[in-house]
Motif scaffolding. Structure first.
Motif, PDB file in Angstrom:
ATOM      1  N   UNK A 399      -2.464  -0.551  -2.390  1.00 36.48           N
ATOM      2  CA  UNK A 399      -1.137  -0.206  -1.874  1.00 36.48           C
ATOM      3  C   UNK A 399      -0.248  -1.449  -1.838  1.00 36.48           C
ATOM      4  N   UNK A 400       0.933  -1.376  -2.457  1.00 35.27           N
ATOM      5  CA  UNK A 400       1.799  -2.559  -2.471  1.00 35.27           C
ATOM      6  C   UNK A 400       2.457  -2.801  -1.112  1.00 35.27           C
ATOM      7  N   UNK A 414       7.837   3.212   1.781  1.00 33.51           N
ATOM      8  CA  UNK A 414       7.189   2.708   2.992  1.00 33.51           C
ATOM      9  C   UNK A 414       6.423   3.813   3.715  1.00 33.51           C
ATOM     10  N   UNK A 415       5.344   3.403   4.391  1.00 35.30           N
ATOM     11  CA  UNK A 415       4.556   4.357   5.159  1.00 35.30           C
ATOM     12  C   UNK A 415       5.188   4.538   6.541  1.00 35.30           C
ATOM     13  N   UNK A 426       3.793   5.386  -0.258  1.00 31.49           N
ATOM     14  CA  UNK A 426       2.900   4.776  -1.256  1.00 31.49           C
ATOM     15  C   UNK A 426       2.554   3.325  -0.927  1.00 31.49           C
ATOM     16  N   UNK A 427       3.147   2.749   0.138  1.00 32.54           N
ATOM     17  CA  UNK A 427       2.861   1.339   0.429  1.00 32.54           C
ATOM     18  C   UNK A 427       3.561   0.906   1.692  1.00 32.54           C
ATOM     19  N   UNK A 458      -2.434   8.170   1.460  1.00 30.79           N
ATOM     20  CA  UNK A 458      -1.392   7.312   0.878  1.00 30.79           C
ATOM     21  C   UNK A 458      -1.875   6.774  -0.476  1.00 30.79           C
ATOM     22  N   UNK A 459      -3.123   6.392  -0.542  1.00 30.06           N
ATOM     23  CA  UNK A 459      -3.655   5.870  -1.811  1.00 30.06           C
ATOM     24  C   UNK A 459      -3.569   6.921  -2.916  1.00 30.06           C
ATOM     25  N   UNK A 460      -3.828   8.152  -2.553  1.00 29.19           N
ATOM     26  CA  UNK A 460      -3.747   9.226  -3.545  1.00 29.19           C
ATOM     27  C   UNK A 460      -2.302   9.359  -4.055  1.00 29.19           C
ATOM     28  N   UNK A 461      -1.352   9.296  -3.109  1.00 29.46           N
ATOM     29  CA  UNK A 461       0.064   9.392  -3.521  1.00 29.46           C
ATOM     30  C   UNK A 461       0.426   8.208  -4.413  1.00 29.46           C
TER      31      UNK A 461
END
Ligand code: ADP
Ligand code: GLC
Length: 486
Positions: A399-400, A414-415, A426-427, A458-461
């Motif tokens: 995740x960036x 952003x999360x 996504x990050x 989130x990693x999946x997205x």
């Protein structure tokens, strides 16, 4: 079909110092798929000269100075389905290492000649020195190729070509500035040395040549296209960029998923994909082992793959290092460039050998292993025209964590609670370029890590994101078409 000559100083996989090479390497195939007929022009650096096959001589290139010789060759390079022109000038390009600087990192004193000649060779091709192929468009990348736009413009004024030019800014901060007395060696008409030409505060600017003489300008993300029109990020060229805003386009770079997919990447310990990311655990363990860190699945690994330079915001990482350490994270760094930054990360690794590890240099395979094995990639850049490492992080489920600037803000979500709930996060993105804002993003990353179900979501997205080259290539082709019809 529009015939377009891509002019670049770097070309993946043969010669790379940064993202420019990745872009130059991926564009030809994408442009072909989008209906253009691309060819490449690159300087005859040893790595390129040695790889050239099926070569034939096209024409000598007359030099605007007295000593030396240069010629255009045409041939094939492995991995490219299009013919490539190589500017063969051993006196200028047959030097080991970096394309721009000597082993000590000092820019070559004759860089103005080396890259002026690249521009001149592009204009000769536009004039038809190769009877079998003449470009409609010359597409020049960054300051190294900026003079191509000036030379094509000069050729057009002399009615030697009808070709138009496109100039892509990959990084406005590197401008190719030279003393005014070098102008006489560039082979351009004296009128080009003017405020409405390539004169920049009493110097010659290759970047300005591109911006001034190109028929269309592009840069590598929509946000950067806006940022460079401001005094803050315009590097003294914002006035000109505002003046040319009507022909300035922000086109986001793509990812070559043939190279950057964990699904078919043989440089990494195990393959994985968005539907089944279990192989990522093996990649993480292999990375920890490779870097001599404790092989523990339950602590997050933060990865950095970067040129070590002011642009990349690494002082924030150093300033907030204790936060990462105290929260129990691991950090791996692969970087090349600034010796002081390198030493600072080296010291940090020596102080925290169980949590921080550093490698110095350029290592393509290791870069893949870091994206594959890390949980987070850190890209806290002060400015970032596009940025590719965060896109590679997304592809590999790292995740960036990024500063909201340039292409970073255009590509990472952003999360926040809303985006987490909507499945769009996504990050981790921070707004102000301060250690405090960075620290808070780091804390958000640890908070998410402590909730594995959410992390997986989130990693999946992230892994499901697609930044292919098709859309960018289509937009370039539209620009080429509109210019060749004008
Ligand atoms: P920039 O072009 O400003 O350096 P990008 O994010 O566009 O930034 O591209 C960087 C490219 O260079 C990526 O392909 C990244 O993986 C690669 N890279 C950067 N540093 C290294 C390194 N030390 N070793 C291997 N690859 C690197
Ligand atoms: C430059 C920029 C980077 C961009 C790359 C490719 O090196 O610094 O942000 O991704 O060019 O366009």
């Amino acid at each position: 079909m529009t015939r377009v000559l891509q002019v670049s100083a770097e070309l993946f996989p043969l010669l790379k110092t940064g993202g420019l090479a990745d872009v130059a390497g991926a564009l030809p195939a994408a442009l072909m798929a989008a209906g253009a007929e691309p060819r490449l022009l690159v300087p005859g650096f040893p790595a390129i000269r040695d790889a050239l096959n099926h070569e034939c001589a096209v024409a000598p290139v007359a030099l605007p100075w007295s000593e030396g010789r240069a010629a255009l060759l045409r041939g094939r390079l492995p991995g490219f389905d299009v013919p490539v022109y190589v500017l063969d000038a051993p006196g200028l390009f047959d030097r080991p290492g970096n394309p721009y600087a000597d082993a000590a990192g000092v820019a070559y004193a004759d860089n103005h000649r080396r890259f002026a000649l690249l521009g001149l060779a592009a204009a000769r091709l536009a004039e038809g020195v190769d009877p079998s192929w003449r470009p409609d468009i010359v597409h020049a990348h960054d300051w190294h190729a900026g003079l191509a736009c000036a030379h094509v413009n000069a050729s057009r004024s002399r009615r030697r070509t009808e070709a138009r030019s496109v100039f892509t800014v990959h990084n406005l901060a590197y401008q190719g500035l030279f003393a005014a007395d070098k102008f006489s060696e560039l082979g351009l008409p004296p009128t080009h040395y003017a405020v409405e030409g390539l004169e920049f505060y009493g110097q010659v600017s290759f970047m300005k040549a591109g911006l001034q003489f190109a028929d269309a300008i592009t840069t590598v993300s929509p946000t950067y296209a806006k940022e460079i029109q401001t005094a803050e990020q315009g590097c003294g060229l914002d006035g000109l960029l505002r003046h040319r805003a009507g022909v300035l386009h922000g086109i986001l770079n793509g990812v070559d998923y043939g190279i950057w997919s964990p699904e078919n990447d043989h440089a990494i310990a195990a393959r994985f994909h968005v539907g089944d990311a279990s192989g990522k655990a093996a990649c993480k363990a292999a990375l920890q082992r490779e870097f001599g860190l404790p092989v523990t699945p339950d602590v997050p690994v933060f990865g950095i793959v970067s040129r070590l330079t002011e642009q990349k915001g690494l002082p924030l990482v150093l300033e907030a290092l204790n936060d990462l350490i105290d929260a129990g994270g691991q950090l791996v760094i692969l970087g090349s460039g600034d010796a002081r930054l390198d030493a600072a990360f080296g010291d940090a690794a020596a102080r925290h050998p169980a949590q921080i590890a550093r490698r110095t240099g350029m290592d393509e395979g290791l870069a893949h292993r870091i994206y594959a094995g890390s949980d987070v990639v850190l890209v806290p850049s002060r400015f970032e025209p596009c940025g590719l490492t965060q896109l590679y992080g997304l592809s590999y489920g790292a995740l960036p964590l990024v500063h909201r600037v340039g292409g970073l803000g255009d590509t990472v979500v952003d999360t926040t609670l809303e985006d987490l709930a909507a499945g769009t996060a996504t990050g981790f993105v921070f707004n102000a370029f301060t250690a405090d804002a960075y620290r808070r993003a780091l804390r958000r990353a640890f908070a998410l890590w402590s909730r594995p179900e959410y992390w997986a979501r989130v990693r999946k997205a992230a892994m499901g994101q697609r930044f292919g080259w098709d859309e960018a290539a289509q937009r370039y082709v539209e620009i080429y078409r509109s210019l060749s019809q004008s």
